[in-house]
Design an enzyme around this catalytic site. Structure first.
Site, PDB file in Angstrom:
ATOM      1  CD  GLU A 139      13.949 -17.805  -0.980  1.00  7.48           C
ATOM      2  OE1 GLU A 139      14.464 -16.665  -0.843  1.00  7.48           O
ATOM      3  OE2 GLU A 139      12.903 -18.145  -0.423  1.00  7.48           O
ATOM      4  CG  HIS A 182      19.335 -16.194   4.083  1.00  7.76           C
ATOM      5  ND1 HIS A 182      18.805 -16.096   5.342  1.00  7.76           N
ATOM      6  CD2 HIS A 182      18.276 -16.149   3.249  1.00  7.76           C
ATOM      7  CE1 HIS A 182      17.495 -16.001   5.281  1.00  7.76           C
ATOM      8  NE2 HIS A 182      17.141 -16.027   4.009  1.00  7.76           N
ATOM      9  CD  GLU A 183      18.775 -15.515  -0.388  1.00 13.72           C
ATOM     10  OE1 GLU A 183      17.826 -16.248  -0.729  1.00 13.72           O
ATOM     11  OE2 GLU A 183      18.629 -14.582   0.421  1.00 13.72           O
TER      12      GLU A 183
END
Ligand SMILES: *[C@@H]1O[C@H](CO)[C@@H](O)[C@H](O)[C@H]1NC(C)=O
Ligand SMILES: *[C@@H]1O[C@H](CO)[C@@H](O)[C@H](O)[C@H]1NC(C)=O
Ligand SMILES: *[C@@H]1O[C@H](CO)[C@@H](O)[C@H](O)[C@H]1NC(C)=O
Ligand SMILES: *[C@@H]1O[C@H](CO)[C@@H](O)[C@H](O)[C@H]1NC(C)=O
Ligand SMILES: *[C@@H]1O[C@H](CO)[C@@H](O)[C@H](O)[C@H]1NC(C)=O
Ligand SMILES: *[C@@H]1O[C@H](CO)[C@@H](O)[C@H](O)[C@H]1NC(C)=O
Ligand SMILES: *[C@@H]1O[C@H](CO)[C@@H](O)[C@H](O)[C@H]1NC(C)=O
Ligand SMILES: *[C@@H]1O[C@H](CO)[C@@H](O)[C@H](O)[C@H]1NC(C)=O
Ligand SMILES: *[C@@H]1O[C@H](CO)[C@@H](O)[C@H](O)[C@H]1NC(C)=O
Ligand SMILES: *[C@@H]1O[C@H](CO)[C@@H](O)[C@H](O)[C@H]1NC(C)=O
Ligand SMILES: [Zn+2]
Length: 882
Positions: A344, A377-378
């Site tokens: 990320e 998610h990231e």
């Protein structure tokens, strides 16, 4: 069990104080992250004291002192790698050098400065007082070549305290390896070209920023980074800030100097650098956001799907967090070599190609969903983790649990109906590891995370999946809407509630005797042994056959507690833990189990979808733990001939797969597969046709529906010979998308030929054949194949020290390698071999995957006992069903 880093206290206090939130969910997040919120100094500067406070000895562990606080870095990196050198690697240059100036604030008066450096040659060090630019005398500097990775700078005098500013200047040189960590080189080939190309990529989490430049490499030591990269013409440099490239001449050679806008205040592990000739697509509605990938992938439109959904998901988060993405710029890049699915990095998120690129023509639905899942998610991390960060790795779960939990809402926003799948993908997997005594609490004490292996080990199912499960439970426990708002309304029990789930290992099984209402809780362990003394704070939701409106009750003692709520009459049933929002299993008296079973066969729709899956998962695991007769678990799968929903089916298949693994080397295997075939026939008729044909069409990209490819390739190879294997191997090398490559790589593991499997295993440690990032999954594929299982285990065992040396330094998960190759273990000899490996590992003092090893040993012991006790009864049951 670690006490001390008590998340729950922070929650209770924080929520108690903040009653009206302007930034929504971030408030909850912020209070859970104990020490720091972005934009405030990460560490409270110590108050000047009378204590001498002039340490010159190194810190006793791998942590830096907290009285030197970096605020700003100016970093220059010059990398000599060429993007492409046709057929001649002797001219390639795997080398970089640079300098860094870090402005730091001194709160004490030390005679030495400690920071981190790893695998770099430091060639010069200067220290100046910032206001006067006066140069301090440096007696010398040295690198500690042990796990601390300290660069120790001995000063002639002392620094002043009281917040005096200094500029620390270092010059350094490093090598570029193809080792997937720090700043590294990666070689790849475009499908239509013969020549290799080379690019540079980085992965710095958790502790590899120090491999790029000397720095204070701890997550709490946030600073602003001003990066400049000097690179070869024809390549483009990317980093966290906005790039501004211009050409120049250095020593008569052409170079490009790319300066980046200063980053926000951030942790070192979130930095990223890439140098490549990749091309990009702009994200619609977000002019400063791009998707980067290999030129041909961009041209073929493989980045289109990512560009489509990025804006949607980002907007969804901005709405629910009530906070705009703080930085304007955000690039996402698909990298040919990347050790984890995605990372990320703030402003420059990196992915494996299969995590960001999607080919409409050959990709499966699952491939597409995987892209959406990773992006969700990231992007969630841009708030959870990047803006607000844990102060030390022991609280990594806060980062990952929030991102994982939130990603299910993000994917839903991108048009995928899979929010409920969190139960299959996170909760059931968390149940699995957490039913071992060798599991661990979600939050460890800071002092228990003090080595590199201890940090790496935290990237496990507990952190991601149990973390997400516990947050989901918290959200159900709090008043509706309060979770995202971070507002506490009435709930005074929040602290008591959370601490039992966060600080202690494991989870409970709630046993309800419906005749009397007697209710107890105990730790659920696969192997019977004394569990915990401390009860969990359990909220039990339930419905009854005559009252389908959900009610709830709590259990805070071990019991038995008599709960009139749970008492039912002869013709009723009770179902608890509705939608599996609670992180616990439920067991009932046998009579209630049978009534639930009858309900499923009569009309399964009365039982909520998620619970149909959970009943199956609970029953099988209760049976594994000797708490329920295995025939009840097996009988729960009978109704599936009528159910076509994914969640119950997948729950059943996962558990039956365990039976297959336990028995596929024995005579019980036959009846099991016959039963499975009978149950599945309806559902998979369509699918079967392809599988039975067992052929690979000449043009494998045509004709076949992408969703079936994986299974079809596999059965073709299983039925095929060496020529077929070679054919697929060539296809693998030629395949143009990572998702397609993955399917072919999997198919190659399906052969029954021992020598082909052995040769394939050898390929996995040859990065020119199988990329380093694919080593673990390839060996695990081979181990899944019953013919490959013993070969894979012997291979891993034989090469363990080589593997840990070559692959153990990065974040490549050796834990999941061990987990994968020992899935079937249920024999004494296998247990002995595992224990032997453990002894050897202790001797060599290589702690890598130590916890994983303990876990697979425990699992094997449980399997051995279970198979002994259940083989006959299981065989009898399956035979009775045929
Ligand atoms: C590669 O380049 C080096 C240095 O320019 C040269 O000496 C060598 O002959 C070249 N090798 C090939 C195979 O072209
Ligand atoms: C750091 O390196 C850059 C690029 O080589 C150079 O321009 C700069 O002068 C160096 N900084 C210092 C303080 O020497
Ligand atoms: C590393 O080595 C130094 C001596 O060079 C020693 O003082 C320190 O305790 C060691 N640290 C670790 C974590 O082993
Ligand atoms: C730091 O501040 C304290 C209190 O203001 C003062 O007594 C002390 O002399 C200062 N120390 C230095 C090194 O400036
Ligand atoms: C670092 O120093 C060692 C020893 O002097 C040398 O062998 C190595 O090549 C140097 N590495 C770089 C990248 O300069
Ligand atoms: C279970 O774990 C605890 C804590 O790690 C340990 O003390 C105990 O010995 C373990 N029990 C067994 C049977 O391995
Ligand atoms: C349970 O989950 C379903 C979605 O699968 C949802 O429609 C339902 O409202 C949930 N039930 C409760 C009581 O929250
Ligand atoms: C489990 O149930 C089966 C069939 O219902 C029965 O034959 C067997 O004795 C039971 N086992 C135990 C341990 O109760
Ligand atoms: C399947 O559904 C039919 C019709 O509702 C029912 O009669 C039958 O018992 C069900 N079969 C199983 C095994 O549940
Ligand atoms: C399977 O084989 C049959 C007979 O050869 C053929 O008619 C059918 O089209 C094949 N199906 C697929 C999906 O290839
Ligand atoms: Zn993450």
């Amino acid at each position: 069990m670690a006490k001390g880093t008590c998340i729950s206290k922070a929650v209770a206090v924080g929520i108690g104080v903040i009653t009206v939130s302007s930034v929504g969910g971030l408030v909850l997040m912020a209070v859970m992250f104990q020490h720091q919120i972005s934009q405030t100094r990460p560490l409270e500067p110590p108050k000047p004291t009378d204590a001498p406070g002039t340490p010159t000895d190194p810190p006793s562990n791998i942590r830096l002192f907290d009285f030197l606080i970096p605020e700003n870095y100016k970093v220059f990196l010059q990398t000599y790698l060429y993007g492409a050198i046709p057929n001649n690697y002797t001219e390639q240059s795997f080398f970089f050098k640079g300098n860094s100036t870090v402005r730091l604030k001194s709160m004490k008066e030390p005679g030495a400065i400690y920071l981190h450096v790893h695998n770099l040659n430091v060639t010069n060090v200067e220290v100046r007082k910032s206001d006067s630019n006066e140069k301090l005398s440096v007696k010398g500097y040295k690198i500690h070549y042990n796990e601390s990775n300290f660069l120790e700078i001995q000063l002639g005098g002392k620094l002043s305290g009281n917040g005096t500013y200094y500029d620390l200047f270092t010059t350094f040189e490093g090598e570029l390896f193809e080792d997937l960590s720090g700043l590294y080189a990666s070689r790849y080939t475009e499908p239509s070209e013969d020549e290799d190309e080379e690019d540079e990529e980085s992965l710095l989490q958790p502790t590899d920023a120090r491999k790029v430049f000397p720095c204070f490499d701890e997550p709490a030591l946030k600073a602003v980074f001003e990066i400049t990269i000097i690179h070869r013409p024809g390549t483009k440099a990317l980093s966290n800030g906005i790039a501004d490239p211009h050409g120049t001449q250095i020593d008569g050679e052409d170079w490009v100097v790319t300066t980046f806008s200063p980053t926000p205040i951030m942790s070192t592990y979130l930095l990223a650098f890439t140098i490549s000739d990749f091309e990009s697509r702009i994200v619609p509605s977000r002019p400063n956001m791009h998707i980067y990938a290999r030129k041909e992938a961009i041209k073929a439109g493989h980045a289109d799907y990512a560009t489509e959904i990025t804006h949607t998901i980002l907007t969804h988060y901005e709405d629910i967090f009530e906070l705009k993405y703080r930085e304007d710029n955000l690039d996402q890049i698909a990298l040919p070599d990347f050790g984890v699915g995605a990372m990320e990095n703030w402003g420059l998120i990196s992915y494996q190609e299969s995590g960001l690129l999607y080919d409409e023509d050959t990709g499966s639905t699952f491939d597409k969903e995987w892209v959406a899942t990773l992006i969700a998610h990231e992007l969630a991390h841009q708030w959870f983790g990047n803006l607000v960060t844990m102060s030390w790795w022991n609280d990594l779960w806060l980062n990952e649990a929030f991102a994982t939990y939130m990603s299910y809402t993000g994917v839903e926003a991108a048009g995928w109906d899979l929010e409920d799948l969190i139960v299959l993908r996170e909760i059931q997997s968390a149940f699995h590891v957490d039913s071992l005594n060798s599991s661990r609490p979600l939050s460890l004490h800071e002092n228990d995370v003090q080595t590199f292996s201890e940090i790496i080990e935290l990237f496990d199912d507990i952190t991601y999946s149990k973390g997400a499960a516990v947050l989901r439970m918290l959200s159900a426990f709090m008043p509706k809407g309060a979770f995202m708002k971070g507002i506490r309304e009435t709930n005074q029990n929040l602290e008591a509630f959370m601490s039992t789930w966060v600080e202690q290992v494991g989870y409970p099984v709630i046993t309800i005797i419906t005749q009397t209402g007697d209710t107890t809780q105990e730790q659920f362990l696969l192997k019977q042994e004394a569990g915990h003394d401390i009860p969990w704070y359990v909220q039990i939701t339930f419905i009854k056959s005559n009252d389908l409106v959900m009610k709830h009750d709590t259990l805070t003692r071990k019991g038995p507690v008599q709960k009139p709520n749970f008492q039912i009459s002869k013709d009723q049933w009770l179902l608890a833990n509705i939608n599996c929002t609670g992180f616990y299993r439920v067991n009932y008296d046998e009579e209630n189990w049978n009534k639930l079973l009858m309900q499923l066969e009569r009309n399964y729709n009365v039982i909520p979808l998620i619970n149909r899956g959970q009943l199956i998962d609970d029953a099988f695991n209760l049976a594994r733990a000797h708490r329920l007769n295995v025939t009840i678990a097996l009988s729960l799968t009978k109704y599936l001939v009528n159910d076509t929903e994914y969640i119950p089916w997948e729950s059943a298949l996962k558990n039956l797969e365990h039976f297959v693994l336990m028995f596929d080397r024995s005579e019980v295997y036959g009846p099991i597969t016959k039963y499975l075939r009978k149950q599945v026939t309806g559902l998979y008729e369509y699918f079967e046709e392809y599988t039975n044909n067992g052929t690979i069409p000449d043009k494998h990209t045509d004709q076949i529906h992408p969703n079936l490819r994986r299974a079809i390739y596999c059965s073709a190879i299983a039925a095929g010979d060496e020529d077929d294997w070679e054919f697929v191997w060539n296809e693998y090398q030629r395949a143009t998308t990572a998702a397609e490559k993955d399917k072919l790589r999997y198919a190659l593991s399906c052969t029954k030929e021992i020598w082909l499997l052995n040769r394939y295993l050898e390929y996995t440690l040859d990065p020119s054949k199988i990329r380093k990032m694919d080593m673990v999954s390839t060996i695990n594929y081979i181990a899944k194949n019953v013919a490959g299982q013993p070969l894979a285990w012997d291979f891993v065992r034989g090469k363990w020290s080589y593997i840990t040396q070559e692959y153990g330094a990065g974040i490549v998960s050796l834990g999941s390698l061990l987990d994968g190759v020992t899935q079937r273990f249920s024999r004494d000899v296998e247990l002995q071999e595992l224990k032997q490996l453990q002894r050897e590992q202790d001797k060599d003092d290589q702690g890598v995957a130590a916890r994983a090893l303990e876990q697979v040993i425990e699992r094997t012991e449980a399997n051995i006992q279970w198979v002994k006790e259940n083989k006959d009864i299981v065989k009898e049951w399956f035979n009775g069903e045929l």
